[in-house]
Write a protein that holds these residues in place. Structure first.
Motif, PDB file in Angstrom:
ATOM      1  N   SER A 107      -4.940   0.871  31.354  1.00  0.00           N
ATOM      2  CA  SER A 107      -5.428   0.002  30.282  1.00  0.00           C
ATOM      3  C   SER A 107      -5.165   0.629  28.911  1.00  0.00           C
ATOM      4  O   SER A 107      -4.883  -0.090  27.948  1.00  0.00           O
ATOM      5  N   VAL A 108      -5.219   1.950  28.824  1.00  0.00           N
ATOM      6  CA  VAL A 108      -4.903   2.629  27.565  1.00  0.00           C
ATOM      7  C   VAL A 108      -3.425   2.434  27.231  1.00  0.00           C
ATOM      8  O   VAL A 108      -3.064   2.132  26.091  1.00  0.00           O
ATOM      9  N   ILE A 109      -2.561   2.585  28.228  1.00  0.00           N
ATOM     10  CA  ILE A 109      -1.124   2.383  28.012  1.00  0.00           C
ATOM     11  C   ILE A 109      -0.856   0.944  27.582  1.00  0.00           C
ATOM     12  O   ILE A 109      -0.090   0.693  26.644  1.00  0.00           O
ATOM     13  N   THR A 110      -1.492  -0.014  28.249  1.00  0.00           N
ATOM     14  CA  THR A 110      -1.311  -1.426  27.891  1.00  0.00           C
ATOM     15  C   THR A 110      -1.717  -1.664  26.438  1.00  0.00           C
ATOM     16  O   THR A 110      -0.998  -2.334  25.688  1.00  0.00           O
ATOM     17  N   ALA A 111      -2.848  -1.114  26.027  1.00  0.00           N
ATOM     18  CA  ALA A 111      -3.310  -1.281  24.637  1.00  0.00           C
ATOM     19  C   ALA A 111      -2.329  -0.643  23.661  1.00  0.00           C
ATOM     20  O   ALA A 111      -2.035  -1.218  22.605  1.00  0.00           O
ATOM     21  N   ARG A 112      -1.792   0.527  24.009  1.00  0.00           N
ATOM     22  CA  ARG A 112      -0.816   1.191  23.139  1.00  0.00           C
ATOM     23  C   ARG A 112       0.456   0.360  22.995  1.00  0.00           C
ATOM     24  O   ARG A 112       1.011   0.238  21.900  1.00  0.00           O
ATOM     25  N   VAL A 113       0.927  -0.195  24.116  1.00  0.00           N
ATOM     26  CA  VAL A 113       2.144  -1.012  24.082  1.00  0.00           C
ATOM     27  C   VAL A 113       1.910  -2.265  23.235  1.00  0.00           C
ATOM     28  O   VAL A 113       2.736  -2.610  22.385  1.00  0.00           O
ATOM     29  N   LYS A 114       0.775  -2.927  23.446  1.00  0.00           N
ATOM     30  CA  LYS A 114       0.480  -4.129  22.662  1.00  0.00           C
ATOM     31  C   LYS A 114       0.401  -3.799  21.176  1.00  0.00           C
ATOM     32  O   LYS A 114       0.899  -4.543  20.337  1.00  0.00           O
ATOM     33  N   ALA A 115      -0.213  -2.680  20.843  1.00  0.00           N
ATOM     34  CA  ALA A 115      -0.322  -2.273  19.444  1.00  0.00           C
ATOM     35  C   ALA A 115       1.059  -1.961  18.860  1.00  0.00           C
ATOM     36  O   ALA A 115       1.353  -2.338  17.719  1.00  0.00           O
TER      37      ALA A 115
END
Length: 172
Positions: A107-115
């Motif tokens: 979920s942290v990686i997903t948030a980083r990618v979206k950002a």
């Protein structure tokens, strides 16, 4: 002259909107994680999810019983510490904690990618879906030009924690 001022206003509004959406997605991720950080209360007896997998009620989960939960089955050999071919409740708890850690990291990686996609100009980040499993990121959605597909893939590959990128973005 008024049109140029209007363009500048629109550009600053787009930048503000991108920043707002980035902040919102990070706060949403943080809020979801905060719900899980409450105190754990231990109830007498085995965990309900452990009991549900223990079909023969012998107090252990065999490799066959673990087939009912793909994440437990996948980690079975690594967490069968005494190598008896079955998981005790303590070993099962370790499996579930490892899986929870993986979910958090994904979920942290997903948030980083979206950002990162949101911060990149010219990429319609709201049209791109991001899913992560064990560091493997899958992008999907529709964009207007092929160069946007490749840019989104390159931006995603540059994010910390991303192991591979499966770019399934289509051009419409």
């Amino acid at each position: 002259m008024w049109i140029n001022g209007c363009d500048a206003y629109i550009r600053s509004s787009e930048t503000n909107m991108r920043a707002f959406i980035t902040l919102l997605s990070l706060l949403t991720s943080t809020a979801a994680l905060a719900q899980n950080t409450g105190e754990v209360t231990t109830l007498p007896g085995p965990r309900a999810d452990f009991v549900a997998l223990d079909r023969n009620r012998d107090g252990y989960i065999s490799k066959v019983e673990a087939l009912a939960n793909p994440e437990v089955h996948k980690r079975f050999a690594a967490f069968d510490r005494d190598r008896d071919g079955r998981l005790s409740e303590a070993e099962y708890v370790a499996v579930m904690e490892d899986n929870d850690k993986r979910i958090f990291e994904d979920s942290v990686i997903t948030a980083r990618v979206k950002a990162a996609l949101l911060a990149e100009k010219g990429i319609p980040s709201l049209s791109i879906s991001v899913e992560t499993y064990e560091g493997r990121v899958q992008l999907s959605g529709f964009v207007k030009a092929p160069d946007i597909v490749s840019r989104a893939g390159r931006v995603t590959a540059g994010v910390s924690g991303v192991r591979t990128v499966h770019n399934n973005i289509s051009v419409r």
